[in-house]
Design a protein around this motif. Structure first.
Motif, PDB file in Angstrom:
ATOM      1  N   VAL A  32      -8.956  15.931  24.549  1.00 40.42           N
ATOM      2  CA  VAL A  32      -7.722  15.546  25.238  1.00 40.42           C
ATOM      3  C   VAL A  32      -7.761  16.015  26.687  1.00 40.42           C
ATOM      4  O   VAL A  32      -7.425  15.262  27.609  1.00 40.42           O
ATOM      5  N   GLU A  33      -8.192  17.246  26.914  1.00 40.65           N
ATOM      6  CA  GLU A  33      -8.255  17.784  28.273  1.00 40.65           C
ATOM      7  C   GLU A  33      -9.256  17.011  29.140  1.00 40.65           C
ATOM      8  O   GLU A  33      -8.951  16.630  30.269  1.00 40.65           O
ATOM      9  N   LEU A  34     -10.441  16.768  28.606  1.00 40.00           N
ATOM     10  CA  LEU A  34     -11.456  16.032  29.372  1.00 40.00           C
ATOM     11  C   LEU A  34     -11.054  14.578  29.595  1.00 40.00           C
ATOM     12  O   LEU A  34     -11.333  14.016  30.654  1.00 40.00           O
ATOM     13  N   ALA A  35     -10.389  13.979  28.627  1.00 42.52           N
ATOM     14  CA  ALA A  35      -9.923  12.596  28.796  1.00 42.52           C
ATOM     15  C   ALA A  35      -8.942  12.504  29.958  1.00 42.52           C
ATOM     16  O   ALA A  35      -8.968  11.535  30.719  1.00 42.52           O
ATOM     17  N   GLY A  36      -8.108  13.520  30.136  1.00 46.73           N
ATOM     18  CA  GLY A  36      -7.190  13.544  31.269  1.00 46.73           C
ATOM     19  C   GLY A  36      -7.936  13.595  32.595  1.00 46.73           C
ATOM     20  O   GLY A  36      -7.540  12.949  33.572  1.00 46.73           O
ATOM     21  N   MET A  37      -9.028  14.362  32.633  1.00 47.00           N
ATOM     22  CA  MET A  37      -9.840  14.427  33.852  1.00 47.00           C
ATOM     23  C   MET A  37     -10.507  13.082  34.129  1.00 47.00           C
ATOM     24  O   MET A  37     -10.496  12.594  35.265  1.00 47.00           O
ATOM     25  N   ALA A  40      -8.025  10.612  35.417  1.00 44.25           N
ATOM     26  CA  ALA A  40      -7.726  10.826  36.834  1.00 44.25           C
ATOM     27  C   ALA A  40      -8.822  10.233  37.707  1.00 44.25           C
ATOM     28  O   ALA A  40      -8.552   9.712  38.790  1.00 44.25           O
ATOM     29  N   LEU A  41     -10.055  10.285  37.255  1.00 49.03           N
ATOM     30  CA  LEU A  41     -11.179   9.767  38.033  1.00 49.03           C
ATOM     31  C   LEU A  41     -11.397   8.270  37.857  1.00 49.03           C
ATOM     32  O   LEU A  41     -12.260   7.698  38.509  1.00 49.03           O
ATOM     33  N   SER A  42     -10.613   7.634  36.998  1.00 52.57           N
ATOM     34  CA  SER A  42     -10.826   6.203  36.736  1.00 52.57           C
ATOM     35  C   SER A  42     -10.330   5.318  37.872  1.00 52.57           C
ATOM     36  O   SER A  42     -10.602   4.126  37.877  1.00 52.57           O
ATOM     37  N   ASP A  43      -9.639   5.890  38.828  1.00 57.38           N
ATOM     38  CA  ASP A  43      -9.176   5.124  39.987  1.00 57.38           C
ATOM     39  C   ASP A  43     -10.189   5.284  41.117  1.00 57.38           C
ATOM     40  O   ASP A  43     -10.557   6.406  41.466  1.00 57.38           O
ATOM     41  N   PRO A  44     -10.645   4.183  41.722  1.00 56.97           N
ATOM     42  CA  PRO A  44     -11.661   4.281  42.790  1.00 56.97           C
ATOM     43  C   PRO A  44     -11.226   5.120  43.988  1.00 56.97           C
ATOM     44  O   PRO A  44     -12.047   5.828  44.574  1.00 56.97           O
ATOM     45  N   VAL A  83      -2.478  13.769  41.566  1.00 56.84           N
ATOM     46  CA  VAL A  83      -3.026  13.431  40.244  1.00 56.84           C
ATOM     47  C   VAL A  83      -4.299  14.235  39.980  1.00 56.84           C
ATOM     48  O   VAL A  83      -4.497  14.781  38.887  1.00 56.84           O
ATOM     49  N   LEU A  84      -5.164  14.341  40.983  1.00 55.23           N
ATOM     50  CA  LEU A  84      -6.398  15.114  40.828  1.00 55.23           C
ATOM     51  C   LEU A  84      -6.105  16.598  40.625  1.00 55.23           C
ATOM     52  O   LEU A  84      -6.786  17.271  39.838  1.00 55.23           O
ATOM     53  N   ARG A  85      -5.078  17.109  41.311  1.00 54.92           N
ATOM     54  CA  ARG A  85      -4.675  18.511  41.110  1.00 54.92           C
ATOM     55  C   ARG A  85      -4.148  18.720  39.700  1.00 54.92           C
ATOM     56  O   ARG A  85      -4.514  19.687  39.027  1.00 54.92           O
ATOM     57  N   GLN A 109     -18.244  20.811  36.458  1.00 56.48           N
ATOM     58  CA  GLN A 109     -19.371  21.156  35.586  1.00 56.48           C
ATOM     59  C   GLN A 109     -19.094  20.719  34.148  1.00 56.48           C
ATOM     60  O   GLN A 109     -19.986  20.223  33.465  1.00 56.48           O
ATOM     61  N   ARG A 110     -17.852  20.890  33.690  1.00 56.89           N
ATOM     62  CA  ARG A 110     -17.503  20.448  32.329  1.00 56.89           C
ATOM     63  C   ARG A 110     -17.692  18.949  32.175  1.00 56.89           C
ATOM     64  O   ARG A 110     -18.221  18.481  31.163  1.00 56.89           O
ATOM     65  N   LEU A 111     -17.275  18.178  33.195  1.00 60.49           N
ATOM     66  CA  LEU A 111     -17.466  16.726  33.143  1.00 60.49           C
ATOM     67  C   LEU A 111     -18.947  16.381  33.131  1.00 60.49           C
ATOM     68  O   LEU A 111     -19.388  15.509  32.386  1.00 60.49           O
ATOM     69  N   SER A 112     -19.697  17.077  33.941  1.00 59.31           N
ATOM     70  CA  SER A 112     -21.140  16.846  33.998  1.00 59.31           C
ATOM     71  C   SER A 112     -21.798  17.176  32.660  1.00 59.31           C
ATOM     72  O   SER A 112     -22.643  16.427  32.173  1.00 59.31           O
ATOM     73  N   ASP A 113     -21.409  18.288  32.067  1.00 58.30           N
ATOM     74  CA  ASP A 113     -21.996  18.711  30.788  1.00 58.30           C
ATOM     75  C   ASP A 113     -21.747  17.694  29.681  1.00 58.30           C
ATOM     76  O   ASP A 113     -22.637  17.422  28.871  1.00 58.30           O
TER      77      ASP A 113
END
Length: 125
Positions: A32-37, A40-44, A83-85, A109-113
């Protein structure tokens, strides 16, 4: 009961489950936490803003610097930065009349991992 009517409970396909894990799968809370990140990044525009901040020395930039070249209004940029914050990807600090944004290295790093795969492993279709 015909063969087509038999329940498929507990059926194991040969080779199914034989592939070892290289890391544990995500639990529900982290997913759930990573999906929120990722959301947020799904917008160009947000992706570009994060990249503009993360690509600077110290992964920090003034709001006046990150808006250069982004063809949206200042209120829209402020919204995207908020939104990014809120997603935990940026922090902000007011210095005099400007707001400085900093990337959160642990979040990136979590997203990268989660996107990393073991070298040499292939997924077959």
């Amino acid at each position: 009961m015909s063969k087509s009517e038999l329940p498929l409970i507990g059926v194991v396909t040969p080779g199914c489950g034989a592939t070892p894990r290289t890391r544990p799968p995500l639990d529900a809370e982290n997913a759930v936490e990573l999906a929120g990140m990722f959301k947020a990044l799904s917008d160009p525009v947000r992706l570009r803003l994060l990249s503009a901040i993360a690509s600077r020395a110290g992964q920090e930039a003034c709001v006046c610097d990150v808006s250069d070249g982004v063809d949206v209004s200042q209120p829209t940029i402020s919204h995207h930065l908020k939104v990014l914050r809120e997603a935990g990807l940026l922090t902000s600090e007011r210095r005099a009349s400007w707001v400085y944004y900093r990337a959160v290295p642990e979040a990136l790093q979590r997203l990268s991992d989660i996107l990393a795969i073991e070298a040499g492993l292939r997924v077959s279709a």
